[in-house]
Design an enzyme around this catalytic site. Structure first.
Site, PDB file in Angstrom:
ATOM      1  N   LYS A 291      46.905   8.490  69.466  1.00 21.13           N
ATOM      2  CA  LYS A 291      45.736   7.795  68.937  1.00 21.13           C
ATOM      3  C   LYS A 291      45.910   6.291  69.137  1.00 21.13           C
ATOM      4  CE  LYS A 291      42.798   7.994  64.804  1.00 21.13           C
ATOM      5  NZ  LYS A 291      42.660   8.588  63.461  1.00 21.13           N
ATOM      6  N   GLU A 375      37.558  20.831  52.601  1.00 21.13           N
ATOM      7  CA  GLU A 375      36.898  20.525  51.330  1.00 21.13           C
ATOM      8  C   GLU A 375      36.753  21.757  50.446  1.00 21.13           C
ATOM      9  OE1 GLU A 375      35.773  17.410  54.285  1.00 21.13           O
ATOM     10  OE2 GLU A 375      35.764  19.612  54.311  1.00 21.13           O
ATOM     11  N   ARG A 403      29.867  21.009  52.038  1.00 16.19           N
ATOM     12  CA  ARG A 403      30.703  22.083  52.560  1.00 16.19           C
ATOM     13  C   ARG A 403      31.407  22.854  51.451  1.00 16.19           C
ATOM     14  NH1 ARG A 403      33.629  19.699  57.863  1.00 16.19           N
ATOM     15  NH2 ARG A 403      33.519  21.901  58.332  1.00 16.19           N
TER      16      ARG A 403
END
Length: 660
Positions: A291, A375, A403
């Site tokens: 990243k 979640e 969600r």
């Protein structure tokens, strides 16, 4: 930092689509990658955006578009914030300076922008399910020449939905479906969990093919013994693979596995993808990337590798200071409460920094749980913690609570558990577009029995209401606040039950629990004109609208319920003392606080008309928050003008305006 894209001879400006990319020679691709990185850095430095994830997928994206034929072959990105390079290579590089600006490019894939953007997802762990369905559709339509490719990060693989999809994909052995695992050890911050540890072991372990090569090169030099030993080792390749590279996990699911591949070696990625395409069955291509690759400030940024910086100096990597925001206030207050209460624990779904829980983790490392991008698990795990005698605080973006609705309803609320959910980025968020606006929570949460919802209007109220929420021990609570800087304090001039009175329209307003009974058949003659019910941060807008009405000779009262579920019964008497009730909320108009107020008054036989101002029930294009609020009529001027007309008409038919 040079901006090569704008100069004559730039390779990137010659790439108007994947076909042009395929014409480039292999030796030209490193130069193209450098130009892409320059444009990524220079553009996001000016406007902000998802920099780190896209720096890490430059070579991978180039390889994908050289091997596959988009849009005939379908490329899916999970999540879409890593699709910036994809946008550049599909004819949008010359518009990249409009990224996340009104009328410009979206920060996520957008069907309206390009035929190469198939799904507009920005909620993680979904692409594999899309891919499963698309591949099956192509098979049924006898379009055997089409391949579906889904790029998913190791962070998104912490989401349960991804594994549900993998389970089904593995059962379809003849689908031409390629799953590229973009493995950089991070989602926003370092990826958490058992799967993350498993993949980390892959990153740290030499590939079994390399080990076999080493064994072959050395053991075959030993007379008589060497070759038989090598053959024996090769015969137990699966066992050796288990020890040296546990990618067997994927193969045991029935998925062909190719890896590990250096994600910054474009030619190696191309070779792996071409090999995968040739199998014409579900294949995992495991690609290792870094990243922020190619920009030292991002690579060395410990917190999130410039996952989504604001405006910054590209030469120094220094970000422009951000104003004191709602997240900062929560961050401070949750640490203070944590020091007072040893039973307070916190949960994040891979968003430790963005939700403001990093200081809590530093202060109380044993009481912070990062569950990854999961979640649903976060809410039911919180239920377990509450059953065990603790008070969990689950901090998520409002858009991501959608969600976990079932878990909040059936696992938390059904058991009347003391779990506090803190919703950051509630309401209109702006730049990130349709999927990130937190405009659903006040509607979907209205149906949850026993749930209490607090909406603070300013910094003191956030501190106050958060403390009240975690003090509730017989049911779940929610505290929600928007994105951005905290407005100035809005002081109350009185109390009406548990509500704050911010402005009194006249002497007839009952305060300090001295409210009279509702008048029969509606407001009494000579009553006040307008009662504003201001939801949280809409307080300033309501006060400004009330002042504009006052200038027109229309009396206006402004109250802040503080707790919008359940509503205080004192609101009934206040409404009865006015001719019109106006509810202003930063939430969808359908099923939100306005509907709850209307229902409360109907149940009390109070016939005062109720008009709701909120977010229209449509997906909003990306733009600055202030511009969106203006476009949808949530400004003081818009509200005052419409309310003035409504009062002038003196008609009870004020509730439903289909044009809004």
């Amino acid at each position: 930092m040079s901006e090569r894209t704008g100069r004559p001879g730039s390779l990137l400006e010659t790439v108007k689509g994947p076909g042009d990319l395929k014409l480039l020679r292999a030796e030209e691709l490193p130069r193209l990658a450098a130009e892409i990185r320059d444009l990524l850095v220079s553009s996001t430095a000016r406007i902000g955006g998802h920099l780190g994830p896209n720096l890490g997928v430059v070579e991978l994206t180039i390889a994908l578009h050289r091997v596959f034929d988009s849009p005939r072959d379908t490329l899916l990105w999970d999540t879409g914030h890593q699709a910036y390079v994809h946008k550049m290579l599909t004819g949008r590089a010359d518009r990249f300076d409009t990224l996340r600006q009104e009328g410009g490019l979206s920060g996520y894939p957008s069907q309206a922008e390009s035929e190469h953007d198939v799904i507009e997802n920005s909620h993680a762990s979904t692409a594999l399910s899309y891919a499963d369905g698309l591949a099956k559709a192509f098979k049924l339509r006898r379009e055997a020449d089409r391949t579906v490719v889904a790029v998913i990060g190791d962070g998104a693989l912490t989401g349960g939905m991804a594994w549900e999809a993998l389970n089904n994909i593995a059962a379809s052995r003849d689908l031409p479906l390629i799953i590229v695992v973009n493995d950089n050890g991070r989602s926003y911050s370092p990826t958490i969990g058992g799967l993350a540890s498993h993949l980390a072991s892959l990153r740290a372990t030499q590939r079994y093919e390399d080990v076999l090569d080493f064994v072959k090169d050395n053991l075959t030099k030993v007379p008589l013994v060497g070759p038989p030993v090598y053959d024996a080792l090769h015969g137990v390749k699966k066992g050796l693979k288990d020890v040296l590279a546990p990618q067997v996990m994927f193969e045991d699911l029935g998925l062909k596995y190719i890896g590990l591949v250096d994600g910054h070696d474009e030619q190696a990625v191309e070779a792996a993808l071409r090999k995968a395409r040739g199998f014409r069955r579900p294949v995992i291509v495991h690609v290792l990337t870094k990243k922020g690759f190619g920009y030292s400030f991002a690579e060395n940024h410990g917190e999130d590798c410039f996952h989504s910086p604001g405006v910054f100096d590209p030469l120094t990597g220094e970000e422009k200071p951000k104003p004191h925001g709602w997240t900062n206030v929560f961050s401070q207050e949750i640490v203070r409460l944590g020091a007072e209460r040893k039973d307070l624990v916190a949960i994040t779904a891979a968003m430790l920094g963005p939700t403001g829980l990093a200081p809590f983790a530093e202060a109380f490392p044993d009481r912070l749980y990062d569950v990854g991008i999961a979640e649903q698990h976060a809410l039911t795990s919180a239920a377990g913690l509450a059953l065990g005698g603790l008070h969990p605080v689950v901090a998520v973006y409002a858009t991501f609570l959608n969600r976990a609705f079932d878990q909040l309803l059936m696992d938390v609320a059904l058991h009347r558990l003391p779990v506090t959910v803190v919703l950051d980025r509630a309401g209109v968020t702006g730049d990130d577009g349709a999927s990130h606006n937190g405009m659903w929570d006040l509607s979907i949460l209205q149906v949850v029995p026993g749930l209490s919802i607090a909406v603070p209007r300013d910094e003191p109220r956030l501190r106050e209401l958060l403390a009240e929420a975690v003090a509730v021990d017989d049911g779940p609570t929610v505290v929600r606040y928007p994105k951005g800087p905290v407005p100035g304090e809005v002081e109350a001039i009185g109390r009406l039950g548990t509500m704050d009175v911010l402005r009194a329209g006249g002497p007839g307003l009952p305060v300090e629990d001295t409210a009279p009974s509702p008048a029969e058949g509606g407001p009494a003659a000579g009553g006040l004109d307008v009662l504003f019910v201001s939801v949280g941060p809409m307080a300033e807008t309501c006060l400004e609208a009330a002042a504009l009405l006052d200038a027109q000779g229309i009396s206006a009262t402004v109250v802040d319920p503080r707790w919008v579920k359940p509503l205080d019964e004192a609101l009934v008497a206040a409404a009865a003392a006015h001719r019109l009730v106006v509810v202003v909320e930063d939430n969808g108009r359908v099923g939100g606080v306005g509907d709850a107020v209307a229902r409360l008054l109907r149940d009390a036989d109070v016939d005062v008309p109720v008009r709701t101002y909120g977010v229209p029930q449509r997906f909003l294009d990306h733009a600055k928050r202030a511009k969106i609020l203006s476009d949808i009529g949530l400004t003081s001027q818009d509200i005052a003008r419409e309310v003035t007309e409504a009062v002038a008409r003196r008609t009870p038919a004020l509730e439903s305006d289909p044009a809004r």
